[in-house]
Design a protein around this motif. Sequence first.
Motif, PDB file in Angstrom:
ATOM      1  N   ALA A  42      35.509  36.235  33.272  1.00 30.14           N
ATOM      2  CA  ALA A  42      36.625  36.350  34.202  1.00 30.14           C
ATOM      3  C   ALA A  42      36.684  35.100  35.075  1.00 30.14           C
ATOM      4  O   ALA A  42      35.655  34.539  35.458  1.00 30.14           O
ATOM      5  N   ALA A  43      37.885  34.678  35.402  1.00 33.12           N
ATOM      6  CA  ALA A  43      38.082  33.477  36.222  1.00 33.12           C
ATOM      7  C   ALA A  43      37.918  33.820  37.700  1.00 33.12           C
ATOM      8  O   ALA A  43      38.377  34.861  38.158  1.00 33.12           O
ATOM      9  N   GLN A  44      37.262  32.936  38.437  1.00 34.50           N
ATOM     10  CA  GLN A  44      37.130  33.092  39.890  1.00 34.50           C
ATOM     11  C   GLN A  44      38.382  32.530  40.551  1.00 34.50           C
ATOM     12  O   GLN A  44      38.825  31.435  40.216  1.00 34.50           O
ATOM     13  N   THR A  45      38.953  33.281  41.492  1.00 30.17           N
ATOM     14  CA  THR A  45      40.154  32.812  42.176  1.00 30.17           C
ATOM     15  C   THR A  45      39.837  32.506  43.625  1.00 30.17           C
ATOM     16  O   THR A  45      38.804  32.920  44.159  1.00 30.17           O
ATOM     17  N   GLY A  46      40.740  31.812  44.274  1.00 28.40           N
ATOM     18  CA  GLY A  46      40.567  31.473  45.676  1.00 28.40           C
ATOM     19  C   GLY A  46      40.568  32.691  46.581  1.00 28.40           C
ATOM     20  O   GLY A  46      40.039  32.658  47.683  1.00 28.40           O
ATOM     21  N   SER A  47      41.169  33.774  46.129  1.00 30.71           N
ATOM     22  CA  SER A  47      41.225  35.002  46.935  1.00 30.71           C
ATOM     23  C   SER A  47      39.928  35.805  46.847  1.00 30.71           C
ATOM     24  O   SER A  47      39.813  36.857  47.474  1.00 30.71           O
ATOM     25  N   GLY A  48      38.971  35.323  46.046  1.00 33.29           N
ATOM     26  CA  GLY A  48      37.689  36.012  45.934  1.00 33.29           C
ATOM     27  C   GLY A  48      37.604  36.981  44.770  1.00 33.29           C
ATOM     28  O   GLY A  48      36.540  37.533  44.507  1.00 33.29           O
ATOM     29  N   TYR A  49      38.695  37.199  44.060  1.00 31.14           N
ATOM     30  CA  TYR A  49      38.693  38.102  42.914  1.00 31.14           C
ATOM     31  C   TYR A  49      38.231  37.379  41.656  1.00 31.14           C
ATOM     32  O   TYR A  49      38.443  36.182  41.498  1.00 31.14           O
ATOM     33  N   GLN A  50      37.634  38.152  40.773  1.00 28.05           N
ATOM     34  CA  GLN A  50      37.364  37.697  39.410  1.00 28.05           C
ATOM     35  C   GLN A  50      38.511  38.279  38.586  1.00 28.05           C
ATOM     36  O   GLN A  50      38.698  39.491  38.568  1.00 28.05           O
ATOM     37  N   GLU A  51      39.288  37.429  37.934  1.00 26.99           N
ATOM     38  CA  GLU A  51      40.494  37.905  37.272  1.00 26.99           C
ATOM     39  C   GLU A  51      40.485  37.612  35.778  1.00 26.99           C
ATOM     40  O   GLU A  51      39.954  36.603  35.343  1.00 26.99           O
ATOM     41  N   ALA A  52      41.122  38.528  35.051  1.00 26.79           N
ATOM     42  CA  ALA A  52      41.314  38.345  33.612  1.00 26.79           C
ATOM     43  C   ALA A  52      42.622  39.018  33.205  1.00 26.79           C
ATOM     44  O   ALA A  52      43.003  40.044  33.773  1.00 26.79           O
ATOM     45  N   MET A  53      43.301  38.411  32.254  1.00 26.05           N
ATOM     46  CA  MET A  53      44.532  38.970  31.691  1.00 26.05           C
ATOM     47  C   MET A  53      44.189  39.596  30.358  1.00 26.05           C
ATOM     48  O   MET A  53      43.515  38.979  29.527  1.00 26.05           O
ATOM     49  N   ILE A  54      44.665  40.824  30.120  1.00 27.98           N
ATOM     50  CA  ILE A  54      44.374  41.539  28.883  1.00 27.98           C
ATOM     51  C   ILE A  54      45.695  41.921  28.226  1.00 27.98           C
ATOM     52  O   ILE A  54      46.533  42.593  28.833  1.00 27.98           O
ATOM     53  N   LEU A  55      45.862  41.491  26.984  1.00 24.44           N
ATOM     54  CA  LEU A  55      47.043  41.829  26.195  1.00 24.44           C
ATOM     55  C   LEU A  55      46.782  43.140  25.466  1.00 24.44           C
ATOM     56  O   LEU A  55      45.732  43.315  24.850  1.00 24.44           O
ATOM     57  N   VAL A  56      47.741  44.056  25.554  1.00 23.92           N
ATOM     58  CA  VAL A  56      47.627  45.340  24.858  1.00 23.92           C
ATOM     59  C   VAL A  56      48.608  45.309  23.690  1.00 23.92           C
ATOM     60  O   VAL A  56      49.817  45.439  23.861  1.00 23.92           O
ATOM     61  N   LYS A  57      48.068  45.081  22.502  1.00 26.43           N
ATOM     62  CA  LYS A  57      48.888  45.013  21.289  1.00 26.43           C
ATOM     63  C   LYS A  57      47.967  45.270  20.107  1.00 26.43           C
ATOM     64  O   LYS A  57      47.247  44.378  19.677  1.00 26.43           O
ATOM     65  N   GLY A  58      47.931  46.510  19.636  1.00 21.70           N
ATOM     66  CA  GLY A  58      47.028  46.876  18.552  1.00 21.70           C
ATOM     67  C   GLY A  58      45.590  46.969  19.007  1.00 21.70           C
ATOM     68  O   GLY A  58      44.680  47.063  18.210  1.00 21.70           O
ATOM     69  N   THR A  61      36.396  42.417  25.674  1.00 20.71           N
ATOM     70  CA  THR A  61      35.170  42.362  26.470  1.00 20.71           C
ATOM     71  C   THR A  61      35.350  41.320  27.566  1.00 20.71           C
ATOM     72  O   THR A  61      35.631  40.157  27.282  1.00 20.71           O
ATOM     73  N   ILE A  62      35.188  41.763  28.809  1.00 19.71           N
ATOM     74  CA  ILE A  62      35.331  40.893  29.970  1.00 19.71           C
ATOM     75  C   ILE A  62      33.981  40.847  30.687  1.00 19.71           C
ATOM     76  O   ILE A  62      33.387  41.889  30.953  1.00 19.71           O
ATOM     77  N   VAL A  63      33.520  39.640  31.006  1.00 16.18           N
ATOM     78  CA  VAL A  63      32.231  39.457  31.682  1.00 16.18           C
ATOM     79  C   VAL A  63      32.494  39.075  33.137  1.00 16.18           C
ATOM     80  O   VAL A  63      33.244  38.131  33.412  1.00 16.18           O
ATOM     81  N   VAL A  64      31.873  39.825  34.066  1.00 15.04           N
ATOM     82  CA  VAL A  64      32.053  39.587  35.494  1.00 15.04           C
ATOM     83  C   VAL A  64      30.691  39.639  36.202  1.00 15.04           C
ATOM     84  O   VAL A  64      29.699  40.068  35.618  1.00 15.04           O
ATOM     85  N   GLN A  65      30.679  39.230  37.458  1.00 10.05           N
ATOM     86  CA  GLN A  65      29.478  39.285  38.292  1.00 10.05           C
ATOM     87  C   GLN A  65      29.532  40.538  39.159  1.00 10.05           C
ATOM     88  O   GLN A  65      30.608  40.920  39.634  1.00 10.05           O
ATOM     89  N   HIS A  66      28.389  41.158  39.385  1.00  9.00           N
ATOM     90  CA  HIS A  66      28.372  42.357  40.224  1.00  9.00           C
ATOM     91  C   HIS A  66      28.530  41.978  41.701  1.00  9.00           C
ATOM     92  O   HIS A  66      28.232  40.854  42.106  1.00  9.00           O
ATOM     93  N   GLY A  67      29.051  42.933  42.471  1.00  8.91           N
ATOM     94  CA  GLY A  67      29.218  42.728  43.899  1.00  8.91           C
ATOM     95  C   GLY A  67      30.443  41.937  44.301  1.00  8.91           C
ATOM     96  O   GLY A  67      30.660  41.683  45.482  1.00  8.91           O
ATOM     97  N   LYS A  68      31.251  41.519  43.355  1.00 12.63           N
ATOM     98  CA  LYS A  68      32.484  40.784  43.635  1.00 12.63           C
ATOM     99  C   LYS A  68      33.656  41.566  43.065  1.00 12.63           C
ATOM    100  O   LYS A  68      33.564  42.112  41.962  1.00 12.63           O
ATOM    101  N   PRO A  69      34.785  41.621  43.774  1.00 13.51           N
ATOM    102  CA  PRO A  69      35.920  42.402  43.285  1.00 13.51           C
ATOM    103  C   PRO A  69      36.501  41.816  41.995  1.00 13.51           C
ATOM    104  O   PRO A  69      36.496  40.605  41.775  1.00 13.51           O
ATOM    105  N   VAL A  70      37.000  42.709  41.157  1.00 10.34           N
ATOM    106  CA  VAL A  70      37.566  42.345  39.853  1.00 10.34           C
ATOM    107  C   VAL A  70      39.016  42.808  39.804  1.00 10.34           C
ATOM    108  O   VAL A  70      39.335  43.921  40.224  1.00 10.34           O
ATOM    109  N   ARG A  71      39.875  41.948  39.284  1.00 10.31           N
ATOM    110  CA  ARG A  71      41.272  42.325  39.062  1.00 10.31           C
ATOM    111  C   ARG A  71      41.590  42.059  37.591  1.00 10.31           C
ATOM    112  O   ARG A  71      41.589  40.917  37.140  1.00 10.31           O
ATOM    113  N   LEU A  72      41.838  43.131  36.850  1.00  6.39           N
ATOM    114  CA  LEU A  72      42.223  43.028  35.440  1.00  6.39           C
ATOM    115  C   LEU A  72      43.718  43.289  35.348  1.00  6.39           C
ATOM    116  O   LEU A  72      44.197  44.336  35.797  1.00  6.39           O
TER     117      LEU A  72
END
Length: 125
Positions: free
Chosen positions: A33-49, A55-66
Amino acid sequence: MTPDRWIVLLLGLALVAFIVWFFWLKRSRGTQAAQTGSGYQEAMILVKGGYTPDTIVVQHGKPVRLTFRREETAGCSDKVIFADFNKSADLPTGKLVSVELMPEKPGEYAFACPMGMFRGRLVVE
């Protein structure tokens, strides 16, 4: 048994083994997941089939936005469920929908459609 029956039997077993591996045993390494300036770990997920990436890899203790973008109309893909976080989200076709999570502990957390046909993993390090 005749040789042609042995060949058919072996090909059938090989096909069954491939299907089991592909649908239940295959593990992808995951996308960090990409680290953003807002403090979130972000990833974009396409739903198609399925979910891409699944699989998204993130660090614990930091907010995640999928953020999910659904590009199909299959009934099963209209919702995503994060059972371990007690969260879910409706996924209308063509819209961006974000799900925010706070993974406190390292581990693997599953997410899926209501029927379990589309599955993904959140790997918390």
